[in-house]
Every structure is written in structure tokens, then in C-alpha cells.
Design a protein around this motif. Structure first.
Motif, PDB file in Angstrom:
ATOM      1  N   LYS A  88       0.373  -1.302   0.225  1.00 53.93           N
ATOM      2  CA  LYS A  88       0.061   0.002  -0.322  1.00 53.93           C
ATOM      3  C   LYS A  88       0.850   1.329   0.290  1.00 53.93           C
ATOM      4  O   LYS A  88       1.557   1.533   1.077  1.00 53.93           O
ATOM      5  CB  LYS A  88      -0.834   0.441   1.482  1.00 53.93           C
ATOM      6  CG  LYS A  88      -2.274  -1.135   1.045  1.00 53.93           C
ATOM      7  CD  LYS A  88      -2.593  -1.074   2.894  1.00 53.93           C
ATOM      8  CE  LYS A  88      -1.837  -0.803   4.259  1.00 53.93           C
ATOM      9  NZ  LYS A  88      -2.558  -0.641   5.634  1.00 53.93           N
ATOM     10  N   SER A 146      -5.767  -4.360   3.296  1.00 53.28           N
ATOM     11  CA  SER A 146      -5.808  -3.395   4.860  1.00 53.28           C
ATOM     12  C   SER A 146      -4.852  -3.947   5.392  1.00 53.28           C
ATOM     13  O   SER A 146      -3.782  -2.436   6.028  1.00 53.28           O
ATOM     14  CB  SER A 146      -6.953  -3.290   5.595  1.00 53.28           C
ATOM     15  OG  SER A 146      -6.775  -4.421   6.245  1.00 53.28           O
ATOM     16  N   TYR A 147      -3.854  -4.990   5.300  1.00 52.10           N
ATOM     17  CA  TYR A 147      -2.965  -5.058   5.660  1.00 52.10           C
ATOM     18  C   TYR A 147      -1.342  -5.534   4.764  1.00 52.10           C
ATOM     19  O   TYR A 147      -2.222  -6.531   4.299  1.00 52.10           O
ATOM     20  CB  TYR A 147      -3.310  -6.186   7.038  1.00 52.10           C
ATOM     21  CG  TYR A 147      -1.526  -6.821   7.918  1.00 52.10           C
ATOM     22  CD1 TYR A 147      -1.383  -5.804   9.225  1.00 52.10           C
ATOM     23  CD2 TYR A 147      -1.323  -7.596   7.720  1.00 52.10           C
ATOM     24  CE1 TYR A 147      -0.299  -6.052   9.755  1.00 52.10           C
ATOM     25  CE2 TYR A 147      -0.213  -7.980   8.901  1.00 52.10           C
ATOM     26  CZ  TYR A 147       0.065  -7.428   9.824  1.00 52.10           C
ATOM     27  OH  TYR A 147       0.779  -7.425  10.681  1.00 52.10           O
ATOM     28  N   ASP A 148      -0.861  -4.982   5.259  1.00 57.83           N
ATOM     29  CA  ASP A 148       0.602  -5.236   3.512  1.00 57.83           C
ATOM     30  C   ASP A 148       1.801  -5.793   5.176  1.00 57.83           C
ATOM     31  O   ASP A 148       2.275  -5.520   5.730  1.00 57.83           O
ATOM     32  CB  ASP A 148       0.630  -4.264   3.106  1.00 57.83           C
ATOM     33  CG  ASP A 148       1.435  -2.840   3.313  1.00 57.83           C
ATOM     34  OD1 ASP A 148       1.968  -2.721   4.607  1.00 57.83           O
ATOM     35  OD2 ASP A 148       2.097  -1.831   2.587  1.00 57.83           O
ATOM     36  N   ASP A 187       3.122  -2.949   6.924  1.00 58.53           N
ATOM     37  CA  ASP A 187       2.520  -3.112   8.276  1.00 58.53           C
ATOM     38  C   ASP A 187       2.715  -4.139   9.363  1.00 58.53           C
ATOM     39  O   ASP A 187       2.905  -3.927  11.029  1.00 58.53           O
ATOM     40  CB  ASP A 187       0.929  -3.284   8.779  1.00 58.53           C
ATOM     41  CG  ASP A 187       0.533  -2.726   7.538  1.00 58.53           C
ATOM     42  OD1 ASP A 187       0.844  -0.687   8.000  1.00 58.53           O
ATOM     43  OD2 ASP A 187      -0.285  -2.111   6.666  1.00 58.53           O
ATOM     44  N   GLU A 188       3.309  -4.516   8.776  1.00 59.11           N
ATOM     45  CA  GLU A 188       3.873  -7.017   9.538  1.00 59.11           C
ATOM     46  C   GLU A 188       5.181  -6.159  10.266  1.00 59.11           C
ATOM     47  O   GLU A 188       5.143  -6.066  11.389  1.00 59.11           O
ATOM     48  CB  GLU A 188       3.934  -7.740   8.724  1.00 59.11           C
ATOM     49  CG  GLU A 188       4.280  -8.725   8.860  1.00 59.11           C
ATOM     50  CD  GLU A 188       4.044  -9.744   8.317  1.00 59.11           C
ATOM     51  OE1 GLU A 188       3.417 -10.751   9.232  1.00 59.11           O
ATOM     52  OE2 GLU A 188       4.696 -10.200   7.171  1.00 59.11           O
ATOM     53  N   ILE A 223       6.707  -3.279  11.374  1.00 58.25           N
ATOM     54  CA  ILE A 223       6.387  -2.312  11.940  1.00 58.25           C
ATOM     55  C   ILE A 223       5.531  -2.958  13.395  1.00 58.25           C
ATOM     56  O   ILE A 223       6.023  -2.593  14.754  1.00 58.25           O
ATOM     57  CB  ILE A 223       5.201  -1.469  11.416  1.00 58.25           C
ATOM     58  CG1 ILE A 223       6.305  -0.323  10.096  1.00 58.25           C
ATOM     59  CG2 ILE A 223       5.182   0.277  12.718  1.00 58.25           C
ATOM     60  CD1 ILE A 223       5.183   0.709   9.879  1.00 58.25           C
ATOM     61  N   ASP A 224       5.016  -3.698  13.381  1.00 57.18           N
ATOM     62  CA  ASP A 224       4.455  -4.477  14.473  1.00 57.18           C
ATOM     63  C   ASP A 224       4.788  -5.590  15.107  1.00 57.18           C
ATOM     64  O   ASP A 224       4.657  -5.990  16.153  1.00 57.18           O
ATOM     65  CB  ASP A 224       2.966  -4.788  14.027  1.00 57.18           C
ATOM     66  CG  ASP A 224       1.636  -4.034  13.080  1.00 57.18           C
ATOM     67  OD1 ASP A 224       1.904  -3.104  13.601  1.00 57.18           O
ATOM     68  OD2 ASP A 224       0.556  -4.619  12.457  1.00 57.18           O
ATOM     69  N   GLU A 270       9.004   3.447   1.460  1.00 56.66           N
ATOM     70  CA  GLU A 270       6.848   3.433   2.362  1.00 56.66           C
ATOM     71  C   GLU A 270       7.587   3.075   3.509  1.00 56.66           C
ATOM     72  O   GLU A 270       6.604   3.899   4.538  1.00 56.66           O
ATOM     73  CB  GLU A 270       6.678   2.126   1.294  1.00 56.66           C
ATOM     74  CG  GLU A 270       4.478   2.119   1.926  1.00 56.66           C
ATOM     75  CD  GLU A 270       4.303   3.080   1.915  1.00 56.66           C
ATOM     76  OE1 GLU A 270       3.470   3.232   3.003  1.00 56.66           O
ATOM     77  OE2 GLU A 270       4.478   3.942   0.826  1.00 56.66           O
ATOM     78  N   ARG A 277       6.265   5.458   6.821  1.00 61.06           N
ATOM     79  CA  ARG A 277       5.643   4.777   8.434  1.00 61.06           C
ATOM     80  C   ARG A 277       5.718   5.274   9.441  1.00 61.06           C
ATOM     81  O   ARG A 277       5.147   4.992  10.140  1.00 61.06           O
ATOM     82  CB  ARG A 277       4.577   3.785   7.706  1.00 61.06           C
ATOM     83  CG  ARG A 277       3.703   3.632   6.561  1.00 61.06           C
ATOM     84  CD  ARG A 277       3.126   1.764   6.640  1.00 61.06           C
ATOM     85  NE  ARG A 277       2.626   2.238   4.703  1.00 61.06           N
ATOM     86  CZ  ARG A 277       2.136   0.731   4.864  1.00 61.06           C
ATOM     87  NH1 ARG A 277       2.512   0.397   5.209  1.00 61.06           N
ATOM     88  NH2 ARG A 277       2.171   0.499   3.400  1.00 61.06           N
ATOM     89  N   ARG A 285       4.327   7.022  13.083  1.00 61.42           N
ATOM     90  CA  ARG A 285       4.657   6.292  14.481  1.00 61.42           C
ATOM     91  C   ARG A 285       5.305   6.555  15.478  1.00 61.42           C
ATOM     92  O   ARG A 285       4.519   6.526  16.925  1.00 61.42           O
ATOM     93  CB  ARG A 285       4.804   4.827  14.295  1.00 61.42           C
ATOM     94  CG  ARG A 285       3.952   3.777  13.411  1.00 61.42           C
ATOM     95  CD  ARG A 285       3.348   2.911  14.386  1.00 61.42           C
ATOM     96  NE  ARG A 285       2.205   1.488  14.003  1.00 61.42           N
ATOM     97  CZ  ARG A 285       2.270   0.714  14.108  1.00 61.42           C
ATOM     98  NH1 ARG A 285       2.839   0.104  14.613  1.00 61.42           N
ATOM     99  NH2 ARG A 285       1.549  -0.052  13.585  1.00 61.42           N
TER     100      ARG A 285
END
Length: 176
Positions: A28, A41-43, A46-47, A49-50, A142, A146, A150
Motif C-alpha cells: 500500500k 488493509s494489511y501489507d 505494516d507487519e 512495524i508491528d 514506504e 510509515r 509511528r
């Protein structure tokens, strides 16, 4: 307790292009590049960073597939980003620092300066090499964008100390 692996391992067979042994997953993103647009909604960004803070405590990581290699690269780049920011850096300075870091010349698997050549296979040909470099450039832009969201979620003048503290930890005792 084992390290956290990528949830995109199941999608490698159907959706992901693999160059060398690294998965090229959809993103994204608003940055120009070869990555396919992510319809979920989750790429992978995101994973990364999580899972970053939990995975930084692990010195060993069992690689279960190409998506895990993409996850490892992202975690190591995120760590590099955190190391380039200090507690006195405001949001505008951080954007400049991380944008420059994202666009700087970097080594890809197979290059002499790449620190993880023992874990990654080089691209098969020149076209794959160019494609991987463009994808990783888009990926890095990207991820840094992001990460800034955060780091400066609550205050634009001071980055989150809970994120910067993890910049000193070395995942798998490696760094980009």
C-alpha cells in the motif's frame, strides 16, 4: 519462545513474485515503483512495524520462506532508520534524514557490500537485479514514511522514546 514469522508465507505460492529467494510482495504505497498495489488493509510494511519490537530480541531466526527474508530485510532497515534519528530530532528533520537514507545507494543481495549474502540468493539476471533494486527503493521509502507516522504519533517535536530504545538492539546480530 520462537520469533514471529511473516503471515504472508501462505501467499507465496499464489501472489508473490520471488527474486533470488526474496518475496516481492504487494504494497500500500503512494511512492513510484514496481510493487503491485495491495488490495488488503494489511501489507508487509505494516507487519514489519508491528513485529519489529518483538523480533529485535531474537538472535536466531528460522527462515521459513521468501516472505521471511523480506521481513528480515525490513526489520534491519527499520533498525537502521531508528539509529539515524536521535531524541532531539523533530519530525521535519526526521523526514529529511529518513528520505535521504531511503534513497541512498544501497546493496542488494548478491552485491559485495550486502551483509546477508549467506541468507539471500542473488537475482538470476540483470533484469531481476534492476527490478529488485527498484522494489527495495520503493519498499524503503514506504517503510520510512510509515515509521515517521509511528515515531511522531503523539508529538511532532519529540520522537517516541519507546521506539528509539529499540534502535540499539541488533536483530540476528546483523545490520544493513
Amino acid at each position: 519462545m520462537p520469533a514471529y514469522h511473516s503471515t504472508f508465507l501462505a501467499e507465496e505460492d499464489t501472489n508473490a513474485r520471488i527474486i533470488g529467494n526474496m518475496a516481492i510482495l504487494p504494497l500500500k504505497t503512494t511512492f513510484k515503483g514496481p510493487a503491485l498495489p495491495c488490495m488488503e488493509s494489511y501489507d508487509i510494511i505494516d507487519e514489519i512495524i508491528d513485529l519489529f519490537r518483538a523480533n529485535t530480541f531474537f538472535k536466531n531466526f528460522e527462515i521459513k520462506g521468501a516472505s521471511d527474508r523480506t521481513l528480515i530485510y525490513g526489520i534491519l532497515f527499520l533498525s537502521q532508520c531508528l539509529n539515524s534519528i536521535n531524541y532531539n530530532t523533530n519530525k521535519n528533520e526526521a523526514i529529511k534524514i529518513l528520505t535521504n537514507l531511503s534513497l541512498d545507494d544501497f546493496a542488494i543481495p548478491g552485491d559485495i557490500g550486502f551483509p546477508l549474502n549467506s541468507l539471500y540468493l542473488p537475482p538470476n539476471n540483470r533484469n531481476d537485479s534492476v527490478f529488485l533494486r527498484q522494489y527495495l527503493s520503493q519498499f524503503r521509502q514506504e517503510l520510512s514514511s510509515r515509521l515517521i507516522g509511528r515515531l511522531y504519533q503523539s508529538n511532532n517535536n519529540v520522537p517516541s522514546k519507546f521506539w528509539l530504545a529499540f534502535g540499539r538492539k541488533k536483530f540476528m546480530n546483523k545490520a544493513l
